[in-house]
Design a protein around this motif. Structure first.
Motif, PDB file in Angstrom:
ATOM      1  N   ALA A   1      -3.736  -4.309  -9.404  1.00 42.92           N
ATOM      2  CA  ALA A   1      -4.323  -5.146  -8.356  1.00 42.92           C
ATOM      3  C   ALA A   1      -5.820  -5.270  -8.597  1.00 42.92           C
ATOM      4  O   ALA A   1      -6.452  -4.362  -9.146  1.00 42.92           O
ATOM      5  N   PRO A   2      -6.434  -6.377  -8.203  1.00 37.66           N
ATOM      6  CA  PRO A   2      -7.855  -6.590  -8.488  1.00 37.66           C
ATOM      7  C   PRO A   2      -8.762  -5.666  -7.682  1.00 37.66           C
ATOM      8  O   PRO A   2      -8.612  -5.517  -6.476  1.00 37.66           O
ATOM      9  N   GLU A   3      -9.711  -5.080  -8.390  1.00 42.62           N
ATOM     10  CA  GLU A   3     -10.667  -4.170  -7.763  1.00 42.62           C
ATOM     11  C   GLU A   3     -11.573  -4.903  -6.778  1.00 42.62           C
ATOM     12  O   GLU A   3     -11.986  -4.337  -5.759  1.00 42.62           O
ATOM     13  N   CYS A   4     -11.873  -6.181  -7.048  1.00 41.91           N
ATOM     14  CA  CYS A   4     -12.817  -6.906  -6.201  1.00 41.91           C
ATOM     15  C   CYS A   4     -12.280  -7.151  -4.797  1.00 41.91           C
ATOM     16  O   CYS A   4     -13.049  -7.477  -3.885  1.00 41.91           O
ATOM     17  N   SER A   5     -10.971  -6.976  -4.597  1.00 42.48           N
ATOM     18  CA  SER A   5     -10.404  -7.127  -3.248  1.00 42.48           C
ATOM     19  C   SER A   5      -9.723  -5.835  -2.798  1.00 42.48           C
ATOM     20  O   SER A   5      -8.782  -5.867  -2.014  1.00 42.48           O
ATOM     21  N   ARG A   6     -10.202  -4.713  -3.294  1.00 39.09           N
ATOM     22  CA  ARG A   6      -9.640  -3.410  -2.953  1.00 39.09           C
ATOM     23  C   ARG A   6      -9.540  -3.202  -1.452  1.00 39.09           C
ATOM     24  O   ARG A   6      -8.557  -2.637  -0.945  1.00 39.09           O
ATOM     25  N   ASP A   7     -10.547  -3.649  -0.704  1.00 40.79           N
ATOM     26  CA  ASP A   7     -10.615  -3.363   0.728  1.00 40.79           C
ATOM     27  C   ASP A   7      -9.970  -4.447   1.596  1.00 40.79           C
ATOM     28  O   ASP A   7     -10.150  -4.452   2.809  1.00 40.79           O
ATOM     29  N   VAL A   8      -9.225  -5.345   0.976  1.00 42.50           N
ATOM     30  CA  VAL A   8      -8.574  -6.430   1.713  1.00 42.50           C
ATOM     31  C   VAL A   8      -7.122  -6.052   1.990  1.00 42.50           C
ATOM     32  O   VAL A   8      -6.306  -5.976   1.057  1.00 42.50           O
TER      33      VAL A   8
ATOM     34  N   ALA B   1      -0.945   1.065  -5.117  1.00 41.59           N
ATOM     35  CA  ALA B   1      -1.427   2.004  -6.129  1.00 41.59           C
ATOM     36  C   ALA B   1      -2.939   1.974  -6.269  1.00 41.59           C
ATOM     37  O   ALA B   1      -3.546   2.959  -6.721  1.00 41.59           O
ATOM     38  N   LEU B   2      -3.567   0.891  -5.879  1.00 45.04           N
ATOM     39  CA  LEU B   2      -5.024   0.785  -5.973  1.00 45.04           C
ATOM     40  C   LEU B   2      -5.714   1.781  -5.051  1.00 45.04           C
ATOM     41  O   LEU B   2      -6.847   2.205  -5.305  1.00 45.04           O
ATOM     42  N   GLY B   3      -5.029   2.167  -3.966  1.00 42.76           N
ATOM     43  CA  GLY B   3      -5.592   3.169  -3.068  1.00 42.76           C
ATOM     44  C   GLY B   3      -6.618   2.644  -2.094  1.00 42.76           C
ATOM     45  O   GLY B   3      -7.325   3.438  -1.453  1.00 42.76           O
TER      46      GLY B   3
ATOM     47  N   ASN C   1       4.743   1.656   0.458  1.00 40.28           N
ATOM     48  CA  ASN C   1       4.443   2.535  -0.673  1.00 40.28           C
ATOM     49  C   ASN C   1       5.627   2.491  -1.627  1.00 40.28           C
ATOM     50  O   ASN C   1       6.746   2.146  -1.248  1.00 40.28           O
ATOM     51  N   ALA C   2       5.361   2.834  -2.885  1.00 44.34           N
ATOM     52  CA  ALA C   2       6.382   2.673  -3.925  1.00 44.34           C
ATOM     53  C   ALA C   2       7.565   3.608  -3.729  1.00 44.34           C
ATOM     54  O   ALA C   2       8.672   3.304  -4.192  1.00 44.34           O
ATOM     55  N   GLU C   3       7.352   4.733  -3.057  1.00 44.70           N
ATOM     56  CA  GLU C   3       8.434   5.694  -2.876  1.00 44.70           C
ATOM     57  C   GLU C   3       9.481   5.189  -1.883  1.00 44.70           C
ATOM     58  O   GLU C   3      10.691   5.281  -2.132  1.00 44.70           O
ATOM     59  N   THR C   4       9.042   4.643  -0.769  1.00 44.76           N
ATOM     60  CA  THR C   4       9.982   4.227   0.276  1.00 44.76           C
ATOM     61  C   THR C   4      10.204   2.721   0.322  1.00 44.76           C
ATOM     62  O   THR C   4      11.212   2.257   0.851  1.00 44.76           O
ATOM     63  N   GLU C   5       9.236   1.939  -0.237  1.00 45.70           N
ATOM     64  CA  GLU C   5       9.279   0.471  -0.163  1.00 45.70           C
ATOM     65  C   GLU C   5       9.516   0.014   1.281  1.00 45.70           C
ATOM     66  O   GLU C   5      10.340  -0.871   1.559  1.00 45.70           O
ATOM     67  N   ALA C   6       8.781   0.599   2.205  1.00 46.57           N
ATOM     68  CA  ALA C   6       8.930   0.283   3.630  1.00 46.57           C
ATOM     69  C   ALA C   6       8.768  -1.211   3.872  1.00 46.57           C
ATOM     70  O   ALA C   6       7.750  -1.807   3.517  1.00 46.57           O
ATOM     71  N   THR C   7       9.776  -1.819   4.496  1.00 45.00           N
ATOM     72  CA  THR C   7       9.829  -3.266   4.695  1.00 45.00           C
ATOM     73  C   THR C   7      10.292  -3.575   6.115  1.00 45.00           C
ATOM     74  O   THR C   7      11.301  -3.025   6.572  1.00 45.00           O
ATOM     75  N   MET C   8       9.581  -4.472   6.789  1.00 44.76           N
ATOM     76  CA  MET C   8      10.015  -4.947   8.098  1.00 44.76           C
ATOM     77  C   MET C   8      10.989  -6.109   7.913  1.00 44.76           C
ATOM     78  O   MET C   8      10.626  -7.139   7.337  1.00 44.76           O
ATOM     79  N   VAL C   9      12.220  -5.927   8.351  1.00 45.38           N
ATOM     80  CA  VAL C   9      13.207  -7.002   8.333  1.00 45.38           C
ATOM     81  C   VAL C   9      13.046  -7.791   9.625  1.00 45.38           C
ATOM     82  O   VAL C   9      13.223  -7.252  10.723  1.00 45.38           O
ATOM     83  N   LEU C  10      12.690  -9.056   9.500  1.00 37.26           N
ATOM     84  CA  LEU C  10      12.438  -9.915  10.660  1.00 37.26           C
ATOM     85  C   LEU C  10      13.680 -10.729  10.979  1.00 37.26           C
ATOM     86  O   LEU C  10      14.113 -11.563  10.181  1.00 37.26           O
ATOM     87  N   ASP C  11      14.255 -10.485  12.148  1.00 36.99           N
ATOM     88  CA  ASP C  11      15.459 -11.178  12.575  1.00 36.99           C
ATOM     89  C   ASP C  11      15.536 -11.084  14.095  1.00 36.99           C
ATOM     90  O   ASP C  11      14.616 -10.563  14.738  1.00 36.99           O
ATOM     91  N   ASN C  12      16.627 -11.587  14.683  1.00 45.53           N
ATOM     92  CA  ASN C  12      16.772 -11.463  16.133  1.00 45.53           C
ATOM     93  C   ASN C  12      16.660 -10.003  16.571  1.00 45.53           C
ATOM     94  O   ASN C  12      16.134  -9.703  17.641  1.00 45.53           O
TER      95      ASN C  12
END
Length: 475
Positions: free
Chosen positions: A329-336, A374-376, A456-467
């Protein structure tokens, strides 16, 4: 028997209007164009209109450019420029759609618009011109790098989102296809900056926002960029452009996660091939300015087939300094912080009404979110939009772009796509609230959804958007 006159009818009609109409239909508030709709920008005064409490400004020039030249700041002007009508969209093939079943044309209601090479215009919706600093959402349209506009889909109207979120919404047009993404830097001289022109336009738009949005009730220190499909690719690319650093503070990528872009050896060869197709040489390259657009587009298509490559952003080393998200990932947008996601079906259909689950777009989402995490630096939040449209016997399902009327809170203006059901309105409330929260705080959490965990890469936490929305994890 009582006799009713026209006077009685008029009185009855007035009563209905006072009560908000009949059968549950509300009557919109007044639209005014008084002096309170005039704003002083850095370049001159512009006049919009007050649409029932939301101020709208359309077709404001944010830059100017000669063909194949980098954008410059717009001209200053005297008097008052009326900005009440949408400006032109970039030159493009008007017949291009999503190359999918005709149900898309019905659902998406694509607009045919006026075309011009002078397409660097933007639109602003704001709840008030009161000096208050509201969060700003800058929307970048889809259509790949070749087509589309800020208003080619009804769902992209910014009024409803601005009103609901008490935010300022900005939508942008910019150069596309061969006019926006040809690379002529191999010619040197005056063409040494003729690369990534469409992306340079977007940076100029963000500079305009930075310099002027406070006059529209916005906060230049709290700007979110967002886009879907090709717009998501442009947002991904802006993340790796040093010239855009500091001009935005959050980023939303919807069904457009982009990891890599073209390389100079590819893009420069394509640019030279265009000259050859037109019978030009580096010495006669200035005649490019005189070629009608249709001939230029046709030559670009022939050159692309012959030399390979495409008209798209390129890692030129100055404007775009690395592949957006590969290998890192680009360092110039690390804080975005980022909000990244895709839809369950996207373009994955087996026939007009049988959809399968998307895997290609989803893989890009996971890859982009993984290297961002991973950029932290600032977190990434990931979603999967699974809500299914029932329109035309479910022919759209959770297709590419289906989330647009929901995150823009525009179910009412695109019922051909959503069906306009009670469930659709409830879904729009949940989804738009999450987007507004992210625009405001860099965090999409809202009481209307379960707790949304960062990716995070370990859990790949994802919000499933549905009813019924839920968090989903890697198996």
């Amino acid at each position: 028997m009582k006799t009713f006159t026209f006077k009685h009818v008029a009185v009855a009609a007035a009563a209905l209007l006072a009560l908000g109409g009949c059968c549950g239909t509300s009557v919109p508030g007044p639209l005014t164009t008084g002096e309170d709709t005039i704003v002083s920008t850095k370049y001159g005064k512009v006049q919009g209109y007050n649409d029932a409490g939301i101020y709208s400004f359309k077709g404001i020039p944010y830059a100017k450019a000669e063909r194949f030249m980098p954008p410059e700041y717009p001209d200053t002007f005297d008097g008052i420029m009326k900005c009440q009508v949408y400006g032109p969209k970039a030159m493009q093939n008007q017949n291009v759609r999503w190359n999918t079943p005709t149900d898309y044309d019905f659902g998406f209601q694509f607009k045919i618009e006026f075309l011009s090479e002078d397409c660097q215009v933007l639109n602003v919706w704001t709840p008030a011109l009161d000096g208050k600093k509201r969060p700003v959402f800058v929307w970048i349209h889809g259509g790949g790098y070749a087509n589309g506009s800020a208003i080619f889909l009804p769902a992209q109207d910014g009024r409803s989102l601005a009103e609901k979120g008490d935010i300022v919404v900005v939508t942008v047009n910019h150069r596309l296809n061969i006019l926006g993404y040809i690379d002529l830097t191999a010619l040197g001289g005056k063409y040494s900056e003729s690369v990534n022109l469409g992306m340079q336009d977007l940076v100029k738009a963000l500079e305009w926002v930075h310099d002027n949005i406070e006059a529209f009730g916005g906060d230049p220190g709290c700007v979110t960029i967002g886009g879907q499909s090709g717009g998501g690719g442009k947002v991904s690319t802006l993340m790796a452009m040093p010239s855009a650093q500091g001009l935005f503070h959050r980023a939303v990528v919807q069904s457009g996660s982009t990891l890599r872009q073209s390389l100079p050896e590819q893009s420069q060869a394509l640019g030279l091939a265009v000259l050859e197709e037109l019978g030009l040489t580096p010495e006669t390259a200035d005649k490019l300015a005189e070629v009608p657009y249709d001939e230029l587009e046709a030559a670009g298509n022939r050159a692309s087939r012959r030399a390979g490559g495409r008209f798209a952003p390129v890692v030129d080393g100055k404007y775009l300094v690395q592949h957006p998200f590969d290998p890192a990932a680009p360092e110039c947008s690390r804080d975005v912080p980022m909000l990244i996601g895709s839809n369950l079906n996207e373009f994955c259909y087996t026939n007009n009404v049988k959809f399968t689950v998307d895997e290609r777009t989803r893989a890009g989402v996971i890859s982009q979110a993984t290297v961002k995490a991973a950029l932290g630096g600032a977190p990434a939040y990931v979603y999967l939009f699974e809500w299914q449209s029932a329109v035309n016997d479910g022919a759209l399902a959770a297709c590419h772009g289906m989330e647009l009327p929901f995150m823009f809170n525009n179910v009412a203006v695109q019922r051909e796509m959503t069906g306009g059901t009670k469930e659709a309105y409830k879904m729009a409330d949940r989804v738009s609230s999450a987007w507004i929260s992210f625009i405001r705080n860099g965090d999409p959490n809202t009481k209307k959804l379960p707790k949304w965990e960062p990716f995070n890469a370990e859990t790949e936490a994802t919000m499933v958007l549905d009813n019924v929305s839920k968090m989903q994890y890697k198996e």
